[in-house]
Design an enzyme around this catalytic site. Structure first.
Site, PDB file in Angstrom:
ATOM      1  N   ASP A 456       0.827  -1.203   0.000  1.00 23.30           N
ATOM      2  CA  ASP A 456       0.000   0.000   0.000  1.00 23.30           C
ATOM      3  C   ASP A 456       0.864   1.257   0.000  1.00 23.30           C
ATOM      4  OD1 ASP A 456      -2.362   1.449   0.089  1.00 23.30           O
ATOM      5  OD2 ASP A 456      -3.197   0.312   1.758  1.00 23.30           O
ATOM      6  N   ASP A 521     -10.898   1.567  -3.254  1.00 24.67           N
ATOM      7  CA  ASP A 521     -11.443   1.280  -1.928  1.00 24.67           C
ATOM      8  C   ASP A 521     -12.967   1.292  -1.941  1.00 24.67           C
ATOM      9  OD1 ASP A 521      -9.101   0.855  -0.626  1.00 24.67           O
ATOM     10  OD2 ASP A 521      -8.967   2.846   0.291  1.00 24.67           O
TER      11      ASP A 521
HETATM   12  C1  GLA Z   1      -5.753   1.801   2.217  1.00 25.20           C
HETATM   13  C2  GLA Z   1      -6.168   0.669   1.299  1.00 25.20           C
HETATM   14  C3  GLA Z   1      -7.235  -0.143   1.977  1.00 25.20           C
HETATM   15  C4  GLA Z   1      -6.726  -0.675   3.285  1.00 25.20           C
HETATM   16  C5  GLA Z   1      -6.241   0.468   4.152  1.00 25.20           C
HETATM   17  C6  GLA Z   1      -5.546  -0.041   5.385  1.00 25.20           C
HETATM   18  O1  GLA Z   1      -6.768   2.719   2.354  1.00 25.20           O
HETATM   19  O2  GLA Z   1      -6.603   1.156   0.074  1.00 25.20           O
HETATM   20  O3  GLA Z   1      -7.642  -1.202   1.135  1.00 25.20           O
HETATM   21  O4  GLA Z   1      -5.690  -1.602   3.046  1.00 25.20           O
HETATM   22  O5  GLA Z   1      -5.330   1.304   3.457  1.00 25.20           O
HETATM   23  O6  GLA Z   1      -5.106   0.984   6.195  1.00 25.20           O
END
Ligand code: GLA
Length: 730
Positions: A456, A521
């Protein structure tokens, strides 16, 4: 005398006018030219035009590499100076080499700055045309043979011609949870410009654009699709030319003072990719997909294996990692057919929320007293692989790592640190930082059978300076690639997902080092249809993570039926991102059915030739192998008409016969309950045999559906006695 340097692949020709000592110019990029090109060979570009009033006393076309010395005033061209001097350049032809390989032909054009001294700067533009995809890849190198350092303010990857008949530009913008929103508009006199300084590919300004003929659409007409394979700051610009065409310039955006060209050094740009098609936007997308598959993606074991169904823990438990809950979640996941269990954020110390802990990449002893081993064993005992979330480029000010090494974070001396999601960016170009991250990840991967990392990156850059005060945004991207490569070498079977708050880092630069994108997301299936529709224009389905989220969706608060959420997630690399422990029996069985459907059809969906288009109330997606295809028709809005218009398939389908079956659906037909449904019945039971010409010229009659509905069809090729069975080329 000039020479014409040509590259040809099926459906595309590239031609450059080359004459020693002159600036090479583009003559053609697009539809294939025959061998007999009297115009190109017999006439210089400048000979075919007359000097208009009010211009310099010389005319040139779109140059291979623009320099101000010959009047190419491109703000996005090469900008080099030595302490404010020598900013005028003119990149003229010196020599070239041509290499023909089975996969591609490469023309490497050596240019030199036309200045009267021996240590003039050199440039090299390499054009590679891939035979299978027809994609043109262009990259530029600049070499400084002199004893003095030059400052490189701007260095494009490529300068390309866009002929005047490409009248429209489409570009994709977005924001968190709203990625890949393409907009189309007339190109016009003002051209187009995109600039990204967020340090990652970004949600907001994607390094891609499509140039379309006035009447081009998804399936018809001429389209040029451009994409910069780069995961950081970038610029793309379309600048109007004298004939109404445009020059497309694209490359890295440098921060002031960021890039220099020291004595004896060579700088190399990332690659700008260009896909031309005369068969609409889908034709161009198919070329880029093919390029991703044959030139970019690397799979452990040498080939893609079936893409396992994911369960990602994020929206099920967030930071609340209780091992008993996670074990139950794993049990419930295995029961619905999940094949890979991905433990998301929250597993390392000091991580009750997103305010702390990043950088300390070992299991939280409070949440995992015996480490991750017991949970991983539990997951694997249920036949699933284990995956782990990490965000290696970041450090929380509240972390052991930051307390030990505050100088490892990027910042700007004398200024208050600008955090994003409460975190700072690590200086990846610093060897001890890269070593630390490699060692921590390597230790986890050695200690446990971890098949997959969700990698990430959750903030924009703001103060991208290292401890020496040097701007390092571009260096960060290269250091990221190097770190990923090091992991790839040490753990060849490991799969990595590129995530940046969802789809904030999705490009073919990072895909060289990763195997999946977390597309968004936003798991709201209506929003997802638009996001996936946009992402499919650039990327093949097998790399687009698509999860069945909870209802209501956490990103929007809206709810859709489980079937609709599943149908949308089917067209990607499918997963689940919900607490499947609490599903009722009927829902559990339904989810299992859709997962089984994905497992049955993923061999068709992945590696397929993809098409897409719009209906008056939604979209359709078609993924086809030679003899079999899956078609999804999604109704997102209220239909405007009582009946659905027949769905016309791409012309390429005309040559065969197909058995069309409705294999799954979500939502209700918009019809009276007492109305007979012979067509639906036939489609759903045994299917109907149709000729390709009917499907293309007339179209597939479809039931009109309510909003938030989906129809999923299989199309199986059936023998047609007197027609050859061929899959047309893109
Ligand atoms: C980001 C990612 C999510 C999740 C969060 C965790 O927002 O896009 O899918 O993994 O971080 O903190």
């Amino acid at each position: 005398m000039h020479e014409i340097l040509r590259l040809d692949a099926p459906g595309v020709t590239v031609a450059i006018e080359w004459e020693l000592g002159r600036v090479p110019v583009w003559r053609h990029l697009g539809a294939p030219l025959g061998a007999d090109t009297a115009l190109l060979h017999g006439w210089r570009a400048t000979d075919t035009q007359r000097l208009p009033p009010g211009t310099l006393d010389r005319l040139d076309g779109v140059p291979l590499l623009p320099g101000s010395g010959n009047g190419h005033h491109f703000a996005e061209g090469v900008r080099l100076h030595a302490q404010g001097q020598g900013a005028v350049h003119e990149w003229v032809a010196q020599s070239y080499t041509r290499v023909d390989r089975a996969q591609a032909q490469t023309l490497t054009l050596h240019l030199v700055d036309a200045v009267v001294h021996s240590d003039a700067l050199h440039a090299e533009v390499a054009l590679t045309l891939y035979r299978d995809s027809g994609v043109l890849a262009v990259r530029t190198r600049l070499h400084n043979p002199s004893a003095q350092a030059w400052a490189l303010e701007h260095g494009p990857s490529a300068c390309l011609p866009v002929a005047a008949h490409f009248t429209d530009v489409a570009y994709c913008h977005g924001q968190w949870a709203h990625e890949f929103q393409w907009k189309r508009r007339p190109l016009g006199r003002e051209g187009w410009f995109a600039n990204n300084t967020r340090g990652k590919t970004s949600h907001e300004q994607h390094p891609s654009c499509a140039l379309l003929g006035a009447h081009a659409d998804d399936l018809h007409g001429e389209v040029l699709l451009a994409h910069l394979a780069w995961s950081g700051n970038h610029q793309l610009a379309l600048q109007r030319q004298g004939d109404g065409g445009h020059a497309l310039l694209g490359g890295v955006h440098f921060l002031p003072g960021e890039q220099s060209l020291p004595a004896g050094h060579t700088w190399e740009s990332p690659v700008l990719l260009l896909a031309y098609s005369s068969q609409g936007w889908c034709g161009a997308s198919q070329r880029l997909h093919q390029h991703a598959r044959s030139q970019v993606l690397r799979w452990g074991g040498g080939a893609m294996r079936a893409r396992p169904v994911h369960l990602n823990t994020w929206e099920a438990v967030y930071f609340d990692h209780d091992q008993a809950t996670l074990r139950d979640l794993a049990d419930a996941a295995a029961a619905v057919g999940v094949e890979r269990f991905v433990l998301d954020d929250g597993w390392f110390p000091g991580r009750p929320n997103d305010k702390s802990g990043l950088g300390d990449w070992w299991p939280d002893p409070a949440k995992y007293p015996q480490g991750l081993g017991p949970l991983i064993d539990h997951v694997r005992a249920r036949g699933m692989e284990f995956g782990l979330w990490v965000e290696p480029e970041m450090v929380s000010p509240d972390s052991a790592l930051y307390r030990a090494h505050p100088d490892w974070a990027l910042g700007s001396a004398g200024r208050a640190l600008q955090t994003g999601r409460h975190q700072l960016v690590l200086d990846l170009g610093r060897a001890e930082v890269a070593d630390y991250l490699f060692d921590k990840l390597d230790a986890l991967l050695r200690a446990h059978p971890i098949a997959y990392l969700k990698w990430d990156m959750n903030r924009d850059y703001a103060q991208a300076e290292n401890a020496l005060g040097q701007p390092v945004a571009a260096a960060q991207v290269l250091a990221l690639y190097a770190l990923l490569e090091r992991l790839h070498q040490a753990h060849p079977g490991l799969e990595i997902e590129s995530c940046a708050s969802g789809g904030g880092r999705m490009d073919l630069g990072v895909l060289r080092h990763t195997q999946r994108f977390w597309t968004s997301d936003n798991n709201d299936a209506v929003a997802r249809v638009a996001i996936q529709h946009g992402a499919q224009r650039l990327f093949p389905l097998e790399v687009l993570g698509a999860h069945v989220g909870p209802a209501p969706a956490h990103a929007t608060g809206r709810s859709q039926s489980l079937a609709f959420r599943c149908a949308v997630a089917l067209f990607g690399h499918m997963g689940v991102e919900a607490d499947v422990r609490h599903l009722g029996d009927a829902e559990r069985a339904e989810l299992r059915r859709w997962i089984d459907l994905y497992r049955h059809w993923r061999g068709v969906l992945h590696g397929a030739r993809q098409w897409q288009g719009s209906t008056d109330s939604g979209v359709w997606w078609l993924a086809a192998q030679a003899d079999c295809a899956l078609l999804g028709v999604f109704t997102t809005a209220a239909p405007d008409t009582p009946h659905h218009a027949p769905l016309r398939l791409p012309d390429a389908w005309g040559a065969a016969h197909w058995r069309v079956r409705l294999i799954a659906h979500a939502g209700q037909e918009r019809a009276r309950g007492d109305a007979p449904a012979p067509w639906w019945q036939a489609l759903a039971h045994g299917g109907v045999r149709l000729s390709g010409s009917e499907l293309c010229a007339h179209g597939l009659p479809l039931p009109q559906m309510n909003p938030e509905s989906a129809l999923v069809f299989s199309l199986q090729r059936e023998p047609a006695p007197d027609t050859p069975m061929e899959t047309p080329s893109p």
